[in-house]
Design an enzyme around this catalytic site. Sequence first.
Site, PDB file in Angstrom:
ATOM      1  N   GLY A  47       0.810  -1.201   0.000  1.00  0.00           N
ATOM      2  CA  GLY A  47       0.000   0.000   0.000  1.00  0.00           C
ATOM      3  C   GLY A  47       0.845   1.253   0.000  1.00  0.00           C
ATOM      4  N   GLN A  52       2.407  10.281   1.588  1.00  0.00           N
ATOM      5  CA  GLN A  52       3.772   9.736   1.647  1.00  0.00           C
ATOM      6  C   GLN A  52       4.661  10.289   0.537  1.00  0.00           C
ATOM      7  OE1 GLN A  52       2.408   5.423   2.157  1.00  0.00           O
ATOM      8  NE2 GLN A  52       4.367   5.444   3.229  1.00  0.00           N
ATOM      9  N   CYS A  97       6.603   0.049   6.686  1.00  0.00           N
ATOM     10  CA  CYS A  97       6.126   1.250   6.000  1.00  0.00           C
ATOM     11  C   CYS A  97       7.253   1.816   5.151  1.00  0.00           C
ATOM     12  CB  CYS A  97       5.682   2.272   7.038  1.00  0.00           C
ATOM     13  SG  CYS A  97       5.031   3.783   6.328  1.00  0.00           S
ATOM     14  N   LEU A  98       6.920   2.248   3.927  1.00  0.00           N
ATOM     15  CA  LEU A  98       7.922   2.870   3.064  1.00  0.00           C
ATOM     16  C   LEU A  98       8.533   4.112   3.709  1.00  0.00           C
ATOM     17  CD1 LEU A  98       5.992   2.649  -0.319  1.00  0.00           C
ATOM     18  CD2 LEU A  98       8.057   1.366   0.280  1.00  0.00           C
ATOM     19  N   HIS A 139      -3.793   0.891   8.045  1.00  0.00           N
ATOM     20  CA  HIS A 139      -2.468   1.519   8.028  1.00  0.00           C
ATOM     21  C   HIS A 139      -2.459   2.717   7.071  1.00  0.00           C
ATOM     22  CE1 HIS A 139       2.100   1.233   7.892  1.00  0.00           C
ATOM     23  NE2 HIS A 139       1.840   1.985   6.845  1.00  0.00           N
ATOM     24  N   GLU A 140      -3.037   2.518   5.876  1.00  0.00           N
ATOM     25  CA  GLU A 140      -3.008   3.609   4.882  1.00  0.00           C
ATOM     26  C   GLU A 140      -3.904   4.771   5.300  1.00  0.00           C
ATOM     27  OE1 GLU A 140      -0.667   3.567   2.907  1.00  0.00           O
ATOM     28  OE2 GLU A 140      -0.216   1.436   3.078  1.00  0.00           O
ATOM     29  N   HIS A 143      -2.229   7.131   7.518  1.00  0.00           N
ATOM     30  CA  HIS A 143      -1.363   8.127   6.861  1.00  0.00           C
ATOM     31  C   HIS A 143      -2.148   9.400   6.530  1.00  0.00           C
ATOM     32  CE1 HIS A 143       2.488   6.176   6.282  1.00  0.00           C
ATOM     33  NE2 HIS A 143       1.938   5.086   5.794  1.00  0.00           N
TER      34      HIS A 143
END
Length: 175
Positions: A47, A52, A97-98, A139-140, A143
């Site tokens: 994702g 981000q 996470c990225l 999670h997304e 963000h």
Amino acid sequence: MAILEILKLPDPRLKEVSEPVERFDDELHGFIADLEETRLHGPAAVGIAAPQVGRLQRLVIIDCSTTRKPVPNHGRLVLVNPEITDWEGFELGREGCLSVPDYTGNVIRAERIKLTAQDPRGEALQFEMEGYEARALQHEVDHLDGMLFVDRLVSRRTDLFQRKVYQKGGKPRRN
Ligand code: NI
């Protein structure tokens, strides 16, 4: 299309609350294409969320169809203005996470959720999700509200883990 730069902790933009998307136009569709290319570039990511890459708008992409263990999922989804409307159950699970490339962590999430969203043309969508996909979506959406998984650890001492290897396709998956 273009690979966009991924913001990393402690970039303050990751702590911002994103704004709803209101224009479903060609510019948005171009951005979605870039965001998807960025998600697929580099380490595997199930994702990615618009903030981000520094675009503070409520838009995420998830795709749980390529996880190693097959679990129920809807495949690749581009979700604009996603909103979780129901939560059920709790489950502890590992996340990456990225934007936090050097760590993973154990986070408690709802096991099952219901959500509403819009597609890239503004059409209304509804989903029920469970397990890994529900976790990825939560999670997304975090963000979009300026939250990272490291903000949800019960204990940094016992629930935060340094990545040993940072490689394409390595486990656990990044969100
Ligand atoms: Ni993330």
